[in-house]
Write an enzyme that holds these catalytic residues in place. Structure first.
Site, PDB file in Angstrom:
ATOM      1  N   PRO A 256       0.849  -1.203   0.000  1.00  0.00           N
ATOM      2  CA  PRO A 256       0.000   0.000   0.000  1.00  0.00           C
ATOM      3  C   PRO A 256       0.883   1.251   0.000  1.00  0.00           C
ATOM      4  CG  PRO A 256      -0.047  -1.076   2.159  1.00  0.00           C
ATOM      5  CD  PRO A 256       0.825  -1.924   1.286  1.00  0.00           C
ATOM      6  N   ASP A 430       5.662   2.510   2.522  1.00  0.00           N
ATOM      7  CA  ASP A 430       4.774   1.366   2.749  1.00  0.00           C
ATOM      8  C   ASP A 430       3.909   1.708   3.963  1.00  0.00           C
ATOM      9  OD1 ASP A 430       3.643  -1.052   3.526  1.00  0.00           O
ATOM     10  OD2 ASP A 430       5.417  -2.239   2.984  1.00  0.00           O
ATOM     11  N   HIS A 431       2.633   1.918   3.711  1.00  0.00           N
ATOM     12  CA  HIS A 431       1.756   2.415   4.778  1.00  0.00           C
ATOM     13  C   HIS A 431       1.479   1.353   5.842  1.00  0.00           C
ATOM     14  CE1 HIS A 431      -0.566   5.351   6.662  1.00  0.00           C
ATOM     15  NE2 HIS A 431      -1.397   5.708   5.707  1.00  0.00           N
ATOM     16  N   ARG A 432       1.875   0.103   5.588  1.00  0.00           N
ATOM     17  CA  ARG A 432       1.740  -0.911   6.641  1.00  0.00           C
ATOM     18  C   ARG A 432       2.756  -0.666   7.742  1.00  0.00           C
ATOM     19  NH1 ARG A 432       2.715  -6.057   3.029  1.00  0.00           N
ATOM     20  NH2 ARG A 432       4.419  -4.655   2.476  1.00  0.00           N
ATOM     21  N   ILE A 434       4.792   2.486   7.865  1.00  0.00           N
ATOM     22  CA  ILE A 434       5.050   3.910   8.157  1.00  0.00           C
ATOM     23  C   ILE A 434       3.741   4.692   8.115  1.00  0.00           C
ATOM     24  CG2 ILE A 434       6.149   5.984   7.216  1.00  0.00           C
ATOM     25  CD1 ILE A 434       8.349   3.925   6.199  1.00  0.00           C
TER      26      ILE A 434
END
Ligand code: CAO
Length: 458
Positions: A256, A430-432, A434
């Protein structure tokens, strides 16, 4: 009582005098009924000789390069009881169920092929494959080898693939019989196997989501006869483009991504760069090395950016080293060599290393080691142009910095507009791993550091 029996090539249709291209077992291996003993490859098809019964291989009667046909003895197999050809009695001699599920031995793909064509395996954490496809472990393929009965070896029915591709399929548990070959004469390539797995995963994902958006329920790729609309030419993708394309597609689909934009006032930095360039005429000193140093400082300040998800996807592996990947544009496509230990190197040393590694990349001389071990990547299009772009993360890294071309713009200093040299930055993360707030802090830190290089001393 144990009995040694001959394992012979079954009826393989019209094939005679077929070369043996691969031995799939060794003396001492335990085999289950129908496990592949050897691979034969004619000009029309590739086929495995299945074990007619379970037992232990006591002797191999053939070697790679031999030419054999129906009835040839392939191996001597010790079975526990007589009359086990039907597989029932053989079950007494067969390995325990767990061993049966993981045949004793299947050859790994030749190293050249592995290094050649296999892009880095997706981090299992990031990969739905982990949930659905078995994880191969050294020496124990997670699925039984693909073996073909005598009734399945007629031309047109037998999957046509090289040993490396067959070994690759075995590792992934793919039945090559279900894979459509895209190469000449229907030969199955590694990419076909990968595409098959992708499609299967998309289907599995869709099913697990009840077909309501739970997976990548994608439409098939449009098939268009472009020649109907005008003259066309076809050219094959380079090997680099194929490998990087597969990696980019995976990373784009599985991570993501969010991109945080910012800009740095590099007016002072640029003056210093020019001064330094004047002192070191033997090497080209570009803004990129300043960015490397500023990124290292930011990674130290925000360690979660210098990390990767582990194979389980449940832990973050934080790194105490600072190896920076640099995207290099080559005539064959994009490659990302890695500059090591950038924390301990100065601007001039980094400039020399950057020149050397990008020359090596453009001369097609990079080895896999040159591209391994990166912590964070920088993609600089500043020398070419553009105002902004959204770079794709280079998994298993968790962030990448995109840099566009600097330009002089009027900036309000509180009392007046001042001409300042502004550098556009784009951080994809990577929004998982950060959060957006941390990404904004990271780019602000970068901008402040580039705006005042004294901060590198802090
Ligand atoms: N703004 C303005 N000028 C810039 C700049 C920036 N952000 N970055 C570099 N420049 C200037 C340099 O100072 C240099 O100027 P001179 O020719 O006057 O000395 C010129 O642009 C060319 O720089 P360069 O590209 O040769 O050197 P670099 O250190 O900036 O980059 C490398 C090296 C290997 C990264 C680069 O050549 C390259 O391949 N870039 C493409 C990366 C890429 O394709 N990314 C996309 C990935 S997604 O598909």
């Amino acid at each position: 009582m144990a009995q040694i029996k001959e394992a012979k090539v079954p009826d393989i249709g019209d094939f005679t005098d077929v070369p043996v291209i691969e031995l799939l077992v060794a003396v001492g291996d335990k085999v289950v009924k129908d496990q592949g003993l050897a691979t034969l490859e004619s000009d029309k098809a590739t086929m495995e000789v299945p074990a007619p019964f379970a037992g232990t291989v006591r002797e191999l009667k053939i070697k790679v390069g031999d030419r054999i046909g129906e009835g040839a003895v392939v191996a001597m197999i010790e079975v526990a009881e007589a009359g086990s050809d039907d597989g029932k009695a053989a079950s007494a001699a067969a390995p325990a169920p767990d061993q049966a599920a993981a045949p004793a031995k299947a050859p790994a793909p030749p190293p050249a092929a592995a290094a050649d064509a296999l892009p880095p395996a997706p981090a299992r954490a990031a990969s739905p494959a982990a949930a659905t496809a078995p994880a191969p472990s050294a020496g124990t393929p997670a699925s039984p080898p693909v073996a073909f009965g005598a009734d399945a070896v007629a031309p047109g029915k037998v999957p046509h693939a090289s040993p490396a591709v067959r070994a690759f399929a075995r590792e992934l548990g793919v039945d090559l019989g279900q894979v459509a070959g895209s190469a000449r004469a229907g030969r199955i390539t590694r990419e076909d196997v990968q595409a098959f797995v992708k499609q299967a995963l998309a289907g599995a994902g869709a099913r697990s989501g009840g077909g309501s958006g739970g997976g990548l329920d994608l439409l098939p790729w449009p098939k268009v006869d472009f020649a109907k609309y005008g003259p066309v030419r076809s050219e094959p993708l380079s090997r680099i483009k194929k490998i990087s394309g597969a990696n980019l597609a995976r990373n784009w689909a599985m991570i993501p991504h969010v991109t945080q934009f910012d800009e740095a006032d590099i007016t002072l930095m640029e003056a210093f760069r020019k001064e330094l360039a004047g002192e070191h005429k033997d090497v080209k000193i570009t803004p990129l090395v300043f960015l490397i140093k500023a990124v290292v400082a930011a990674l130290k300040a925000f360690p979660r950016f210098n990390a990767s998800l582990d194979a389980s996807g449940e832990n973050l592996v934080l790194k105490d080293y600072f190896h920076i990947g640099i995207a290099v544009d080559t005539p064959d496509g994009l490659v990302v060599p890695v500059l090591r230990d950038c924390d301990g190197k100065g601007l001039v040393e980094l400039s020399r290393e950057l020149a050397a590694i990008s020359a090596k990349a453009r001369d097609r001389k990079l080895g896999p080691g040159d591209m391994a071990g990166g912590c964070f990547s920088i993609s600089s299009l500043g020398g070419i142009g553009g105002t902004a772009f959204t770079p794709i993360i280079n998994a298993p890294e968790v962030a990448i910095l995109g840099v566009s071309r600097s330009s002089t713009r009027p900036v309000w200093d509180g009392t007046a507009f001042e001409p300042r040299l502004m550098l556009p930055l784009a951080l994809s993360y990577d929004h998982r791993v950060i959060d957006g707030a941390d990404a904004a802090r990271f780019t602000s830190f970068l901008a402040r550091t580039l705006g005042d290089l004294r901060r590198l001393l802090l």
